[in-house]
Structure formats: structure tokens, C-alpha cells
Design a protein around this motif. Structure first.
Motif, PDB file in Angstrom:
ATOM      1  N   ASN A 147      -2.472 -11.082  -1.927  1.00 24.17           N
ATOM      2  CA  ASN A 147      -3.894 -11.108  -1.610  1.00 24.17           C
ATOM      3  C   ASN A 147      -4.539 -12.419  -2.010  1.00 24.17           C
ATOM      4  O   ASN A 147      -5.400 -12.943  -1.317  1.00 24.17           O
ATOM      5  CB  ASN A 147      -4.614  -9.956  -2.316  1.00 24.17           C
ATOM      6  N   LEU A 148      -4.100 -12.956  -3.152  1.00 29.08           N
ATOM      7  CA  LEU A 148      -4.700 -14.189  -3.642  1.00 29.08           C
ATOM      8  C   LEU A 148      -4.373 -15.340  -2.687  1.00 29.08           C
ATOM      9  O   LEU A 148      -5.229 -16.147  -2.351  1.00 29.08           O
ATOM     10  CB  LEU A 148      -4.169 -14.495  -5.044  1.00 29.08           C
TER      11      LEU A 148
ATOM     12  N   SER B  70       1.102  -7.257  -5.015  1.00 30.25           N
ATOM     13  CA  SER B  70      -0.106  -7.090  -4.212  1.00 30.25           C
ATOM     14  C   SER B  70      -1.118  -8.173  -4.555  1.00 30.25           C
ATOM     15  O   SER B  70      -1.719  -8.796  -3.685  1.00 30.25           O
ATOM     16  CB  SER B  70      -0.671  -5.703  -4.476  1.00 30.25           C
ATOM     17  N   TYR B  71      -1.265  -8.443  -5.869  1.00 27.68           N
ATOM     18  CA  TYR B  71      -2.196  -9.463  -6.343  1.00 27.68           C
ATOM     19  C   TYR B  71      -1.835 -10.832  -5.782  1.00 27.68           C
ATOM     20  O   TYR B  71      -2.678 -11.559  -5.250  1.00 27.68           O
ATOM     21  CB  TYR B  71      -2.173  -9.466  -7.869  1.00 27.68           C
TER      22      TYR B  71
ATOM     23  N   ASN C 227       0.816  -1.212   0.000  1.00 31.14           N
ATOM     24  CA  ASN C 227       0.000   0.000   0.000  1.00 31.14           C
ATOM     25  C   ASN C 227       0.845   1.255   0.000  1.00 31.14           C
ATOM     26  O   ASN C 227       0.550   2.211  -0.707  1.00 31.14           O
ATOM     27  CB  ASN C 227      -0.919   0.017   1.227  1.00 31.14           C
ATOM     28  N   SER C 228       1.912   1.250   0.789  1.00 30.47           N
ATOM     29  CA  SER C 228       2.707   2.468   0.821  1.00 30.47           C
ATOM     30  C   SER C 228       3.453   2.637  -0.494  1.00 30.47           C
ATOM     31  O   SER C 228       3.673   3.754  -0.959  1.00 30.47           O
ATOM     32  CB  SER C 228       3.628   2.506   2.043  1.00 30.47           C
TER      33      SER C 228
ATOM     34  N   ARG D 181       7.406   0.237 -12.754  1.00 26.42           N
ATOM     35  CA  ARG D 181       7.604  -0.009 -11.323  1.00 26.42           C
ATOM     36  C   ARG D 181       6.262  -0.296 -10.644  1.00 26.42           C
ATOM     37  O   ARG D 181       6.148  -1.199  -9.828  1.00 26.42           O
ATOM     38  CB  ARG D 181       8.248   1.218 -10.715  1.00 26.42           C
ATOM     39  N   PHE D 182       5.277   0.511 -11.022  1.00 25.02           N
ATOM     40  CA  PHE D 182       3.949   0.305 -10.452  1.00 25.02           C
ATOM     41  C   PHE D 182       3.438  -1.098 -10.750  1.00 25.02           C
ATOM     42  O   PHE D 182       2.864  -1.762  -9.891  1.00 25.02           O
ATOM     43  CB  PHE D 182       2.974   1.350 -11.021  1.00 25.02           C
ATOM     44  N   ARG D 183       3.655  -1.545 -11.979  1.00 25.08           N
ATOM     45  CA  ARG D 183       3.142  -2.869 -12.353  1.00 25.08           C
ATOM     46  C   ARG D 183       3.705  -3.968 -11.483  1.00 25.08           C
ATOM     47  O   ARG D 183       3.007  -4.894 -11.082  1.00 25.08           O
ATOM     48  CB  ARG D 183       3.485  -3.162 -13.812  1.00 25.08           C
TER      49      ARG D 183
ATOM     50  N   ASN E  47       2.005  -3.833  -8.167  1.00 21.29           N
ATOM     51  CA  ASN E  47       0.617  -4.250  -8.293  1.00 21.29           C
ATOM     52  C   ASN E  47       0.536  -5.774  -8.414  1.00 21.29           C
ATOM     53  O   ASN E  47      -0.337  -6.405  -7.846  1.00 21.29           O
ATOM     54  CB  ASN E  47      -0.001  -3.567  -9.515  1.00 21.29           C
TER      55      ASN E  47
ATOM     56  N   GLY F 184      -6.505 -15.026   0.261  1.00 22.16           N
ATOM     57  CA  GLY F 184      -7.888 -15.335  -0.076  1.00 22.16           C
ATOM     58  C   GLY F 184      -8.128 -16.828  -0.176  1.00 22.16           C
ATOM     59  O   GLY F 184      -9.145 -17.338   0.279  1.00 22.16           O
TER      60      GLY F 184
ATOM     61  N   ILE G 111       2.240   1.739  -3.377  1.00 26.73           N
ATOM     62  CA  ILE G 111       1.238   2.243  -4.318  1.00 26.73           C
ATOM     63  C   ILE G 111       1.019   3.738  -4.084  1.00 26.73           C
ATOM     64  O   ILE G 111       0.943   4.528  -5.019  1.00 26.73           O
ATOM     65  CB  ILE G 111      -0.086   1.471  -4.142  1.00 26.73           C
TER      66      ILE G 111
END
Lengths: 625, 617
Positions: B247-248, B243-244, B210-211, B235-237, B240, B251, B213
Motif C-alpha cells: 500500500n505504501l 499489506s503495509y 485481503n483474503s 502469521r498475521f503479522r 499485515n 501511495g 487477512i
């Protein structure tokens, strides 16, 4: 996928784009979410199969139990069938669990992928927006949408839609199994489904505003509280505690009323009443049919068992639909951001020469909002290549707005800005901006090493070049004083730098990027004289050899600037060099001649140090008392 | 989300009995409502028990070849029960919503009232965000847990009564049912552990992601100025994608919960079908009773899994409760001494002509004062200082010299340990605190404005002032030019914390607030941020107006301020090492001259002239 809907991601003018094989539909929040879900057809099938399997597996159980009942009441009892049924129940429930797991996994995957894709889409769109867009938008707001709202869209899918689909499957089976036992037995499940749909729609319509009221009341209560606590020194200093307590009490009362209102709506949840009625009717109907000899005991048990599964949709609804609707609200906020038009475009193929550095403002007028007083009014300035321009004026006078016209963060309403004699709107945006650098008041550093931060604009710079730039920016000494030198990580997980240090890193960045035009918003202040000395030298040096616009409070900079522009409420009130203005402008003289030499009282001994006009000024102030 | 969870120094342990007693006090005023609520819950329990019994009776009827009338009567009974049940639940929820809202609201009011009366040491030490979280979020959590507990209690009452009823029908089958209880509880517990593990390790990564992002979003502007869009996107990708993945994984673990519970329930049903079936065949129970046990299985599972999965939430609620009480109970170190002979605490005295009582003359004296912050190093030792009425004094010195301590003692934000502070010859500890503070005008380093108009901010300490009076005050500052610069004049909304205004404008509003207040004593901790020369000139004008009328104590950062006071006091480690006015002290070339060189020289014309020469060369 079919792209090419008129409002799909391609149509908004953008400064940045990524080649993708998918496109989303941005016409409405629901369509947008759907277009994202639709990409994962395989997993949609997984959810459907899983949901039907889960509900079917659930419905099979009472049928098996019913067969067991028939086996027990049979004369003689059929123990073998009873055992078989027990085994089948275990087998069917394990199969059911596996299918349910498949459903959960599928929806988890879709949910997480939507989060990933939506964030990617939002981010790409944000990079593509013009600087004027980013200027207007608060960073906190964008962040909230990129993290929380994107997460909400994920939750909309899972558990939201997952539960909606899952519980809908439970509605179907009583409708199928009932009539298979006896054609008449469709009546009660049908009654339930119809009544349930109506009652849920009614409930949701009532609930939404009630929840919203609680949310708002809570938010207001929180804001009031935060204000009193953050301003506690002021509250105590002014002895206003009683007033703050009364104000907070009012907010708590409002929250209480809203919370009770929501409780009342929630307590009036009709589907649970409908479920009770359905169960009673179901039992009556099946017993009557049994009485008439149309069905067996086991079938009575099976039928009533199947009806019991209606519990699931009855209670899941209370949770699932609010989740979906808050997800759609988040999707709307994300779309708002992505669909916001950005007025500038890249103008590829426009003029793209090397900038010499002449800048002209020709009767420029500009306002942020058409109803407001223009931020700039009829501004005319002419700057020659290599000159340093100091822009001074009170807050809100239009200083930074003026500089934002040069690199087209905003476009003029009237008049024109020319760089090297060419209207900035005729320049290729990329070529224009590449040669103009801005050092903002609030210097942003990435949580990376100092070296990486300095070479941000020129990723290929060598260590030697980085150090040369840092030296020129007076930053080298403090950088090497850190244990890791240029490899020191800054920001949250590293060293915290002072405002003056951040500023010098930004200046080093500018040395490396070597722009033809430099815009420097210099409103930070140094606490001590030694740092002030370093910063001033760095600024003076970086201004050499390029056209530089300085928004400044520093007297020395104002003094060595080739041109000083004094703005007042969007108009140029004075313009010229320090010497000229000292001679010609009374306003200018009053402020900049020995600014610091104004004693309070005419009889103060310090007045011996003060020069004449300033002391006079102070005396006038005293007379006004 | 986890704000406020961290322990603070004022936290204390309450025994369960203390917590319960405190909570009981909050519920005590609503005794009548509580009793009615319990009655409703009992009614719901009775119904919860009656309906499966009725259904079982219906199944038994089946064997007996019943009359249609009996069947209809039975079902009408069932129908009536479910309607009554629904009504009772409706009442229960309405009553709970009201009761909880009242109790929590009262608790919030109490927490706020206690907090606002804590001394400033408390607020300096504890982050305002965390204090706020206790007043709003912790109470909210407590509310949710209270609802949860009341739900669990009613579910368990049903369960207990049901088990008793089942025992009377067949103790063997009841035992078969109960055997599964530990299994269910164990499963719930195991899931909680696993979930907590993945959640905890997940949270750290998610916080990191999060930080990252947030940084990627905040960095867009910089990326655009340097045309590095592609680099920052790549870099963002990466972030991201990370993160995916995290989280997966989390989940997937959590996805297992319900399928497993369902499979277990299936196993239970199978066992009950077989064992119960055998019992029915053997004639130990009727078919209806067997059915009753199968139905009861459902009612058995539900609260069991609930208590397992909500246990941590309940514990969370109890510690939230503890945190709220700790906040209410935190003790103030600033204590006023009760005056036995009550006399008007501050002698009213009529001020120059405007008829408003101006109580204090503004004489301040420190007599051998000792002061330190909570168990830290001594800041002031045997400190003495006398400030004459109407005098203006600037405090200068390095960080930690004791400048702000002196101010905090005069404002009575902190308690001192030894010596005496006298105001107008009277011990500062004997004043009525609110009345005393009304005599002080205070402007802090970052002036705080309320989210209101400029006008209302100016009259914050004098709510009785008319619009015209406020405007007259505002106009006294430098011709009122600063008002013209505000987009909507005095009616401009300043935004949260005054963020719509510039730093300089905020200082002007804060100074105007003091001008409106006309306090005998003025205290200023000057801002370090620089302001544009135009605004600075107006700030100076406002300051001059105040200095002329009040005894003033300033922590000075601007050269023009130190030059405008009557006396400069140079502090070093809690001692006065030099005093006098600017010119005298400069001539002495002692400590002040050195401080001047470090902190003030760059604000002088000489420095600028020198630098100008150096740069030109």
C-alpha cells in the motif's frame, strides 16, 4: 508513551497479549485515532512543514507577480527585474512542489502505519477475546471491520486530515500577507475566515444526515433487489413478479427522494458564495487603498492573487470533512469490538491436572439473554471417563449449548459443570481447553497444505504421525489420490474438499491432538453409502479411549453410544442407553425404531417392509388430513 | 468493487450512436428541464467570462487614476456577478440532481422489470451477484459519470469562450497560453497510465492480502481450540506487514500527482509573467489584459487536468451503460405461443368443497421431448412419460441423468427443442405463464425464504390468506410441534435468506407454503443436507399431506421419500430404464437396486445394524 490510563489496552481481561512499546487510548474514537497518529511525531512535523511550505510557496507567487507588475509600470520599465521575477517564480514553485511532496509522503506513511497498527491492535484484541465472544460475533462482520473499517481509518489520515491541515494552511497566509502590504488589508481575509468556519460547520451539520439517508435508502434498495433475484425461483414459481416489481419501485422512489435531498444540501454550499463576496470586497479595498496612494499597482495584484488561493480551502472542504467523519465512524466500530468485555479470564494458576474424563452436569441452567427462555434448564447428567454420549434433539433444543459449557465457552448461570470432580471455573483455562477438542459442524481449513492443516494443533508432528492420524480418520486414501498428496493446498487457491472430506481431516486433527475430551458436532450428511461407512468408522475410532460428546443425527452412532441424552427446549426429556430408552421412552421409540420405514399410505405395498409402530404412526398422520 | 465488470455471454456491443440514442430516450421525457438546465449553464459561462474581464478592467483603471465612483461601481458589479453565479450554480446542481435521479431511477426500474422476466436459464447461468451489481452499481456509476460530464461540459464551454475572448485581445499571448495545452494533457495522461499500472499490480496483491487477512480472522476460532494463538498471530503479522509495504509503494506513486501539476502550473505562470510583461512594456497589451492572461491560466489548467484524469472514468461510465442495456435486452428462450381465439386459458373447476377454483387436474405428459441446455450435450432425446392426475412420482438416478431437466421443463423455466409437453392434454406452451405457474407448488433444494416472518413466508403464493388460515395450515403438520420450536412462533423473523432458521425448519416453511397454496401439481427437489430425526419426521408428515392431494414429481434423496411414492422412475442419460414401486424394483435387483446400494442404503435400519455389528467387533 504513557500507558496506564484506566481504559487502555491492558485493562480488558484477555486470553492473549503481545508485549508492545506503545499503547493506544481507547476512550473515544477521536482519542484513539489521535493516539495512533501521535506515535509518528516526526512525520507530523513533516506534514506541518510541508503544508506551510506549500501554502507559503503558493502565496509567494502573487507577491512575485506583483513585483513584476511594478517593474513593468515603472518608468522606465525594469526588464531585468521582470526576468528575475520569472526565474524566482519557477524556483519557488519547484521548492513548493518538493515541500508538498514531503507533506504527501509524510501523511501517506502515517496513514499506512495507522492502518497496519490498528489492524494489529484489533487482531491481537480479537485473539484475546473469549470463545463466547467469537461465538456471538459473525465472521463477516469482524472481517468487514478488519479490512474496510481499518482502511477507512487510513483514509481519514490521508487524504482526510492531510487535506484539512493543508487547506487550513492556505487560510493563514492571506491573514499574514495582507497586513504586511497594508495594515487594513487584514479585514477582508479575516471576514472570509470567520464566515468560512461558520458556513462549513453549518454545511457539515446539514450534510451528515442527508448522506446517511441516501446510504440507508441505497442499502435497502440493494437488499430488496438481492432478495428478489436470489429468490427468483420462488418468485416465478409463485407467479409474484408484479408484486416484486412494485416493491422494488417503492425502494427506488425512496432512494430518489434521498438522493435529491442530498443534492439540495450540496447545492446550498455557502463557502463558495462567501469566496465570491471576499474576492469582490478584496478588489474594492485594495483599489481604494491604491486610489488613496497607500499601495502600488503590484501590491494590488499581489493582494488579489493571494486571495485567489482561498479557492483551495473553499472547495477541499466539501471532500475532506466527510472523509474524516466517515473515518471516525469506522474507528468507533473498531473500538466497539475491541472494548467489548469478555466475561471469562484465563484463571492462570487454577487447577491444571491431566484430565481423566469424568464430566458432570449438576442442575445446570443457562440463558444467552436474560429475557429469553433459558437455553438449558436444570440439566443434570453424569458421564464416566471414556464414555461416548450422543446428544439428540430438534434444532434449538440446546444441543451445542450443552457442549459449550464443558470447555467454558459459556459459564453456567446456575448449577455447575465439573470435570474430574473439579468445577470448570476452578480449572486453569489453558489446561482445561488444551485437553478438550471440538470438531465443529462447519470445519474450517486454512489455505495451506493438507499436512499443515492436520498438524495445526501439534506443529511438531512428524510426517509419519500425520499419516497415521489420517489413516485412522479414513482420510489417507483420498489424500494420496491427489497429485500432491499431503502437500496438496486446500481452499481458495487449491483443491476444494467435500464436507465429508473436511470432516475427516478434522478427525485426523483430533487424532493427533489426542484430547481427553472430544466434542463432535456431526450434522453433515454423506450423499452416498460408501462415504457414510468411512465417516462412521472414523468417528467410532476417534471416540475410543476418551470421553466423547456427539451431537448427531446418525442412527448408528446413537445406537453405539454408551449414553443418549434427548433434549427438548433446553430440558433433558430422556437419558440412557439405546436398549433402555427403547424400552422406557415412547417418544424415543417413535423416532428411532425403523425411522425410515414409514410409508405414506396404509395400502402402499412398501408397508410390508415396515415394522408395526411406524406404519401405525403414518396411518395416524393420514387420518389427520 | 470489480463485481459485475466481467463480461457475460449476453453482453453485446452497441455502437456509440445506439448508446446515445438509448440514453436520449431516457432524457426525452424531461426535455423541458433539459433546456432550462442548458440555459443555466450558459448563464454560468457568461459570468465565468465576465468576472475576469471585470477584474482586468479594474487593473486598467489603476493606470488611469480613476474616480472612486468607478471603482465602487466595478466592485459592486463583481459582487453582483458572484452572487448570481452562486445562485445559478445552486440551480444547476438542484436541477442536475433531480434529472439524474429520475433518469437513473427509471433505468433501474426498467432493468429490474426486464431481469425478473428473464427465464431461469438466465439465472442459472449468470451469478446473481453480478446481475445485482448491474442494476445498482452500474447505474450508480453511470449517474456519477453523467454529473461529471455535465460539469466538464460547462467548464469547457467557459474555457472555449474565454479563449475566443483572449484571442481578440492578443493572439500572440493566447498562442503562448495554448502551447502549454498539449503538455498538460500529456502529463495527465502519463499519470493515469502510471497510476493504473501501480494500481493494477497493487490490486492483485491487495486482493491476496485481503483474503489472507480474512482467513486469519476466520481461523481465530480454530486457533483458540488448539491454543495456537501465538502461531496464528505471527502469521498475521507477516501478512499485515506485506499489506503495509504494498500500500505504501502505491501511495507514494499517487502522491506525486499534485506536486508535479503544481510545479507545471508554476512554470506556466513564470512564462506568462515574462512574456506578458514584455508585451505590456512594448505596449502590445494593457497591464489589465496581461493580468487577465495570468488569471486565465488558472481557468485553463483546471478543465485540462480534469479531462485527462477523468477520461478513464468516463469510459467506465459508457461501458456501465452498455452493460445495463445488455441486461435489459437479453432475450428469453422460453416463449409462449399466442392463442388466436382468446378463451379463458385455464378452465375453472370447483374443487372439493372449499369453493376455491382448482383449475388443473394435474395430468402431465411428455411426448417425444428433446432437450438440451444452451449449446451443450443433449439431455433428453425423444423422451416420453405420462403422469396420471394425483399420482406421485420419484425421479432417481446419478448426477446428469436428467432428473432436474424434467422438473425445469414442467415449471417452464427452460425451453425444450422438440416434441410436446401436455398438461391436462393441452400444450404447455399455450398457457398464460403466470396463470400456469400459479398452479404449481415448488420447493427447491435449498428453499428460499424472504426476510420476513414465517407467517408471511407461508402465504407468499397466497397473499390473501388470513393469519388464522395460515396458522391452521401450519398446525396440520405434525401437531404443529415445529411451530413451538420457533423462538417466536409464526411471527418469528427468518432473517436474510432464512438464515435464522435451521435447514430443516426452512424446508418445513417451504412445504407449508405449498400446503397453503394447494396446487394441483407439486414439484420437489429434495434437500441433500441431513436434518435431525425430529424435524425429519415433521418434514415427512408435511410431505405426506401434500402428496395426498397433488400430482407430485419429486427428485428424491431420502429413503423414506422414495418409499412413499406411487412410482419410482429410474433415469440414466435421459432415458427411463426402470420403473415401479420400491418393493417391486428391489425385488428385481436391477438398476434401482444398485442405486439404492449407492445412495439410499446408509439411511436404512439394516445398514445401521450392520455397521453397529462391524464396529462392535
Amino acid at each position: 508513551m504513557k500507558p496506564a490510563t484506566p481504559a487502555s489496552s491492558r485493562s480488558t481481561t484477555s486470553e492473549f497479549s503481545v508485549e508492545r512499546e506503545w499503547h493506544s487510548d481507547r476512550r473515544s474514537p477521536a482519542r484513539w485515532v489521535f493516539s495512533h497518529i501521535w506515535r509518528y511525531k516526526l512525520y507530523i512535523v513533516g506534514i506541518l512543514i510541508g503544508s506551510l511550505g506549500n501554502a507559503g510557496g503558493g502565496a509567494v507567487m502573487p507577491l512575485l507577480v506583483g513585483r513584476a507588475f511594478d517593474a513593468v509600470v515603472a518608468r522606465p520599465p525594469d526588464i531585468a527585474t521582470l526576468g528575475l521575477m520569472a526565474v524566482l517564480i519557477v524556483a519557488s514553485q519547484i521548492a513548493r512542489a518538493i515541500l508538498q511532496l514531503g507533506r504527501n509522503f509524510s501523511s501517506e506513511i502515517i496513514g499506512q502505519r495507522i492502518e497496519r497498527d490498528a489492524r494489529d491492535e484489533l487482531y491481537t484484541s480479537l485473539i484475546g477475546k473469549s470463545m463466547s465472544f467469537h461465538d456471538r460475533q459473525s465472521i463477516g462482520d469482524i472481517m468487514a471491520r478488519a479490512t474496510n473499517d481499518v482502511r477507512e481509518v487510513n483514509l481519514l489520515m490521508n487524504p482526510g486530515i492531510n487535506l484539512v491541515v493543508g487547506s487550513a494552511a492556505f487560510l493563514i497566509f492571506p491573514l499574514i500577507i495582507g497586513p504586511r502590504i497594508h495594515p487594513q488589508l487584514i479585514l477582508v481575509p479575516l471576514f472570509y475566515v470567520v464566515a468560512y468556519v461558520i458556513a462549513v460547520a453549518y454545511y457539515l451539520r446539514k450534510l451528515a444526515p442527508a448522506t446517511e439517508r441516501v446510504r440507508r435508502a441505497f442499502g435497502r434498495m440493494n437488499a430488496t433487489l438481492a432478495e428478489s433475484i436470489e429468490g427468483i425461483e420462488t418468485v416465478k414459481g409463485a407467479a409474484q413478479e408484479a408484486r416484486e416489481i412494485a416493491r422494488f419501485r417503492g425502494m427506488v422512489d425512496a432512494w430518489r427522494a434521498a438522493a435529491v435531498g442530498q443534492g439540495d444540501v450540496e447545492s446550498l454550499y455557502l463557502p463558495s458564495l462567501i469566496l465570491g463576496v471576499t474576492m469582490a470586497l478584496g478588489l474594492l479595498h485594495s483599489l481604494l487603498l491604491y486610489h488613496a496612494g497607500a499601495i502600488t499597482v503590484g501590491e494590488v495584484v499581489a493582494y488579489n492573487g493571494v486571495l485567489m488561493f482561498l479557492q483551495f480551502p473553499t472547495f477541499a472542504t466539501q471532500f475532506a470533512y466527510p472523509q474524516v467523519s466517515s473515518g471516525l465512524a469506522s474507528a468507533r466500530r473498531i473500538l466497539e469490538l475491541m472494548n467489548a468485555e469478555t466475561s471469562l479470564d484465563e484463571n492462570k494458576g487454577g487447577y491444571a491436572g491431566r484430565i481423566r474424563g469424568d464430566v458432570e452436569f449438576d442442575h445446570v441452567t443457562f440463558s444467552y439473554d436474560s429475557d429469553e427462555r433459558p437455553a438449558l434448564q436444570d440439566v443434570t447428567i453424569s458421564v464416566k471417563a471414556g464414555q461416548t454420549v450422543a446428544i439428540v434433539g430438534q434444532t434449538g433444543a440446546g444441543k451445542s449449548t450443552l457442549t459449550k459449557m464443558i470447555n467454558r465457552i459459556y459459564d453456567v448461570d446456575a448449577g455447575c459443570v465439573r470435570v474430574d470432580g473439579v468445577d470448570v471455573r476452578d480449572w486453569d483455562l489453558d489446561a482445561l481447553r488444551r485437553q478438550i477438542s471440538t470438531i465443529e459442524q462447519d470445519v474450517f481449513l486454512f489455505s495451506r497444505t493438507i499436512a499443515e492443516n492436520i498438524k495445526f494443533g501439534c506443529p511438531d508432528a512428524t510426517q509419519e504421525e500425520i499419516e497415521r492420524a489420517a489413516r485412522a480418520a479414513q482420510a489417507h486414501d483420498f489424500i494420496v489420490s491427489f497429485k500432491d498428496g499431503y502437500n496438496t493446498v486446500v481452499g481458495e487457491r487449491g483443491v476444494t474438499l467435500s464436507g465429508g472430506q473436511r470432516q475427516r481431516i478434522a478427525i485426523a486433527r483430533a487424532f493427533l491432538a489426542d484430547p481427553r475430551i472430544l466434542i463432535l458436532d456431526d450434522s453433515t450428511s454423506a450423499i452416498d453409502s460408501a462415504t457414510e461407512d468411512l465417516i462412521q468408522q472414523a468417528m467410532f475410532r476417534v471416540a475410543q479411549g476418551r470421553t466423547t460428546f456427539l451431537i448427531t443425527h446418525r442412527l448408528s452412532q446413537i445406537r453405539w453410544a454408551d449414553l443418549i441424552v434427548v433434549l427438548k427446549q433446553g430440558r433433558v426429556v430422556a437419558c440412557g442407553s439405546h436398549e433402555v430408552l427403547m424400552r422406557t421412552s415412547k417418544d424415543y421409540r417413535a423416532i428411532f425404531a425403523g425411522d425410515d420405514e414409514r410409508p405414506r399410505k396404509p395400502d402402499a405395498r412398501a408397508s410390508s417392509l415396515a415394522d408395526a409402530p411406524a406404519a401405525q404412526d403414518a396411518r395416524q398422520l393420514d387420518h389427520r388430513e | 468493487m470489480f463485481m459485475g465488470l466481467a463480461a457475460e455471454k449476453y453482453d453485446r456491443q452497441y455502437s456509440d450512436r445506439q448508446l446515445l440514442r438509448r440514453m436520449a430516450e431516457y432524457f426525452a421525457p424531461y426535455r423541458g428541464r433539459l433546456i432550462r438546465l442548458v440555459l443555466v449553464i450558459l448563464a454560468i459561462t457568461a459570468i465565468g467570462l465576465a468576472s475576469p474581464l471585470l477584474i482586468a478592467r479594474g487593473i486598467d483603471l489603476v493606470g488611469a487614476q480613476p474616480h472612486v465612483g468607478a471603482i465602487v461601481a466595478l466592485c459592486i458589479g463583481l459582487l453582483a456577478l458572484s452572487v448570481v453565479n452562486w445562485l445559478c450554480n445552486l440551480m444547476r446542481r438542484r436541477m442536475t440532481a433531480r434529472l439524474i435521479a429520475d433518469v437513473i431511477g427509471q433505468m433501474r426500474n426498467d432493468a429490474f422489470r426486464a431481469t425478473i422476466h428473464h427465464d431461469m436459464a438466465f439465472f442459472d447461468e449468470f451469478q446473481s451477484g453480478k446481475v445485482i451489481a448491474r442494476i445498482t452499481n452500474d447505474t450508480q456509476e453511470l449517474a456519477q459519470v453523467t454529473v461529471l460530464i455535465s460539469d466538464l461540459i460547462s467548464q469547457f464551454t467557459v474555457l472555449l469562450v474565454l479563449i475566443v475572448a483572449l484571442f481578440t485581445i492578443s493572439w500572440q499571448l493566447t498562442l503562448a497560453l495554448l502551447v502549454m495545452a498539449p503538455l498538460v494533457v500529456f502529463l495527465g495522461w502519463a499519470f493515469r497510465r502510471v497510476a493504473r499500472m501501480v494500481t493494477r499490480s497493487g490490486f492483485r496483491v491487495i486482493a491476496e492480502v485481503n483474503s489472507a487477512i480474512q482467513e486469519a480472522v476466520a481461523g481465530i476460532r480454530v486457533a483458540k481450540t488448539f491454543r495456537q494463538e501465538r502461531a496464528i498471530y505471527d502469521r498475521f503479522r507477516q501478512i499485515n506487514r506485506r499489506s503495509y509495504e504494498v500500500n505504501l509503494r502505491r501511495g507514494f506513486v499517487l502522491s506525486n500527482v499534485f506536486p508535479t501539476l503544481n510545479a507545471m502550473a508554476g512554470l506556466g505562470t513564470a512564462v506568462m509573467t515574462y512574456v506578458g510583461g514584455l508585451a505590456a512594456v512594448g505596449g502590445a497589451v494593457s497591464v489589465g489584459a496581461w493580468y487577465l492572461f495570468l488569471v486565465s491560466l488558472e481557468q485553463f489548467w483546471f478543465p485540462m487536468t480534469n479531462i485527462a484524469s477523468f477520461w478513464s472514468q468516463i469510459q467506465g461510465g459508457l461501458s456501465a451503460c452498455e452493460r445495463i442495456f445488455a441486461l435489459i435486452d437479453a432475450e428469453s428462450s422460453v416463449k409462449q405461443i399466442e392463442q388466436p381465439h382468446a378463451q379463458p386459458t385455464i378452465q375453472p373447476r370447483v374443487a372439493n368443497g372449499d369453493g376455491r377454483p382448482l383449475a388443473l387436474r394435474g395430468e402431465i405428459e411428455f411426448r417425444g421431448v428433446d432437450f438440451r441446455y444452451n449449446d451443450q450435450q443433449q439431455v433428453l432425446r425423444n423422451f416420453s412419460l405420462r403422469i396420471a392426475p394425483g399420482e406421485s412420482v420419484a425421479l432417481v438416478g446419478h448426477t446428469g441423468a436428467g432428473k432436474s431437466s424434467i422438473i425445469k421443463l414442467i415449471t417452464r423455466f427452460y425451453e425444450f427443442q422438440g416434441g410436446q409437453i401436455l398438461v391436462d392434454g393441452r400444450d404447455i406452451r399455450t398457457f398464460d405463464l403466470a396463470e400456469y405457474r400459479r398452479q404449481l407448488g415448488l420447493v427447491s433444494q435449498t428453499p428460499f425464504l424472504f426476510n420476513d416472518t414465517v407467517m408471511n413466508n407461508i402465504r407468499y403464493a397466497r397473499p390473501d390468506l388470513s393469519d388464522a388460515a395460515v396458522e391452521a395450515v401450519a398446525r396440520r403438520i405434525g401437531d404443529g410441534e415445529w411451530i413451538e420450536a420457533l423462538p417466536n412462533g409464526l411471527h418469528t423473523q427468518v432473517g436474510e435468506r432464512g438464515q435464522h432458521l435451521s435447514m430443516g425448519q426452512r424446508q418445513l416453511v417451504a412445504l407449508a407454503r405449498v400446503l397453503a397454496q394447494r396446487p394441483p401439481i407439486f414439484i420437489l427437489d429434495e434437500a441433500t443436507a441431513s436434518v435431525d430425526p425430529f424435524t425429519e419426521r415433521q418434514i415427512q408428515a408435511a410431505l405426506n399431506l401434500i402428496l395426498a392431494n397433488s400430482t407430485s414429481i419429486l427428485i428424491a434423496h431420502r429413503l423414506s421419500t422414495v418409499k412413499s411414492v406411487d412410482r419410482i422412475i429410474v433415469l440414466d442419460r435421459g432415458k427411463i430404464i426402470e420403473e415401479g414401486d420400491h418393493a417391486t424394483l428391489m425385488a428385481r435387483s436391477g438398476h434401482y437396486a444398485m442405486l439404492y446400494d449407492t445412495y439410499f442404503r446408509h439411511q436404512s435400519a439394516d445398514f445401521n445394524a450392520e455397521l453397529y455389528q462391524k464396529l462392535k467387533a
